[in-house]
Write an enzyme that holds these catalytic residues in place. Sequence first.
Site: not given
Ligand SMILES: NC(=O)C1=CN([C@@H]2O[C@H](COP(=O)(O)OP(=O)(O)OC[C@H]3O[C@@H](n4cnc5c(N)ncnc54)[C@H](OP(=O)(O)O)[C@@H]3O)[C@@H](O)[C@H]2O)C=CC1
Ligand SMILES: CC(C)=CCC[C@@H](C)[C@H]1CC[C@H]2C3=C(CC[C@]12C)[C@@]1(C)CCC(=O)C[C@@H]1CC3
Length: 314
Positions: A8-10, A140, A162, A12-15
């Site tokens: 799921t969420g494939a 997370s 969240y 973009s990003g991590i997916g």
């Molecule tokens: N990035 C980070 O630092 C961290 C991320 N995570 C977790 O990693 C996971 C992936 O996030 P990340 O890759 O960063 O974020 P992205 O925003 O890059 O990816 C999120 C994905 O989820 C999809 N999505 C959002 N809402 C829905 C929905 N209702 N139904 C289906 N798909 C949906 C988006 O699709 P669409 O294009 O439709 O919006 C997108 O593909 C999340 O669970 C996030 O909480 C956890 C810790 C840190």
């Molecule tokens: C150098 C500088 C000023 C950095 C600022 C960084 C912050 C904006 C990040 C530091 C820790 C980060 C963090 C997240 C978002 C960005 C920060 C607050 C998350 C909340 C993103 C989503 C998650 O699931 C967990 C992350 C934890 C750490």
Amino acid sequence: MEKVILVTGANSGIGLALCERLLYEDSQLQLCLACRNMQRAEAARSALLTSHPDAQIDLLHLDVGSVRSVLHAAHKVKASNVVKMFATAEGLLTQQDRVNKDGLQEVFATNLFGHFVLVRELDSILCQAGQTSRVVWTSSSNARRSAFSLDDVQHRLGTEPYASSKYASDLISLALNRHNNSQGLYSSVICPGLVMTNLTYGILPSFFWTLIMPIMYLIRIFTNTFTLTPHNGAGALHSLFLKKTESLDPRAKYHSLTSGMGSNYTQPRQMDIDDDMSEALYVKLLEMEKSARKRLKEEDDNKQAYKKYLNQTE
Ligand SMILES: NC(=O)C1=CN([C@@H]2O[C@H](COP(=O)(O)OP(=O)(O)OC[C@H]3O[C@@H](n4cnc5c(N)ncnc54)[C@H](OP(=O)(O)O)[C@@H]3O)[C@@H](O)[C@H]2O)C=CC1
Ligand SMILES: CC(C)=CCC[C@@H](C)[C@H]1CC[C@H]2C3=C(CC[C@]12C)[C@@]1(C)CCC(=O)C[C@@H]1CC3
């Protein structure tokens, strides 16, 4: 039997990074990209096919924040695929939570409840005698017990939806193991670290991230949780798929980590969760699932009755 991995969420990003890593490992894998936005899903498929032209990649429309969409997607999966693995990599990070059209808090519905219903709906194919399947929840480091309350599992009253939803996913993974390991279904939890994706770009404007990027890479020398790239962030998800199900610790969260020089590794860390709390949440989610199904059935019955009435009056 073919291995089908539903992500799921494939799009973009991590997916998406997980899909790339999986195909790099085994280009014969069958992937199912479950996405809300089909245009972006199509773009993701094209990108994956460019590097892995022989890959079998199906698209599935799924808005995980809508129970109707989850049930519809599950119906399609059951009709066409044998899903052996299933990774959640979508997420909604906002402090301004709102009520969705199912009457549920949107963050709770997207990050937890939709997946819970999906796993339950797919149990006939995930839980099959003599075979193992797995579910991996992308949690997370923000998952905190203090943000979660059993009296308010949707986090209607708090200000950290969240963190609450992510803690709830840690609890529910434990409960799924307790209820389903004997039927071959195993659940695990990962944390991707801090990754630059649309989710993080949504927290602060992108020019800010561009400005502080050199600082982030400096911080990474001292902080292994700054994985920064989606490829590194997907490391724990990828490594779980390579591990034997029996070797997984149901009480551990598997963290994607990165050394100062940028090499990626996975480390399990014990979660702050207990059985009673996870069982109580499981029971609550079952009740919520029952009432969501009942509400949708009533909606369908009313629609049918209205159609019948219109046909009769014509
Ligand atoms: N990035 C980070 O630092 C961290 C991320 N995570 C977790 O990693 C996971 C992936 O996030 P990340 O890759 O960063 O974020 P992205 O925003 O890059 O990816 C999120 C994905 O989820 C999809 N999505 C959002 N809402 C829905 C929905 N209702 N139904 C289906 N798909 C949906 C988006 O699709 P669409 O294009 O439709 O919006 C997108 O593909 C999340 O669970 C996030 O909480 C956890 C810790 C840190
Ligand atoms: C150098 C500088 C000023 C950095 C600022 C960084 C912050 C904006 C990040 C530091 C820790 C980060 C963090 C997240 C978002 C960005 C920060 C607050 C998350 C909340 C993103 C989503 C998650 O699931 C967990 C992350 C934890 C750490």
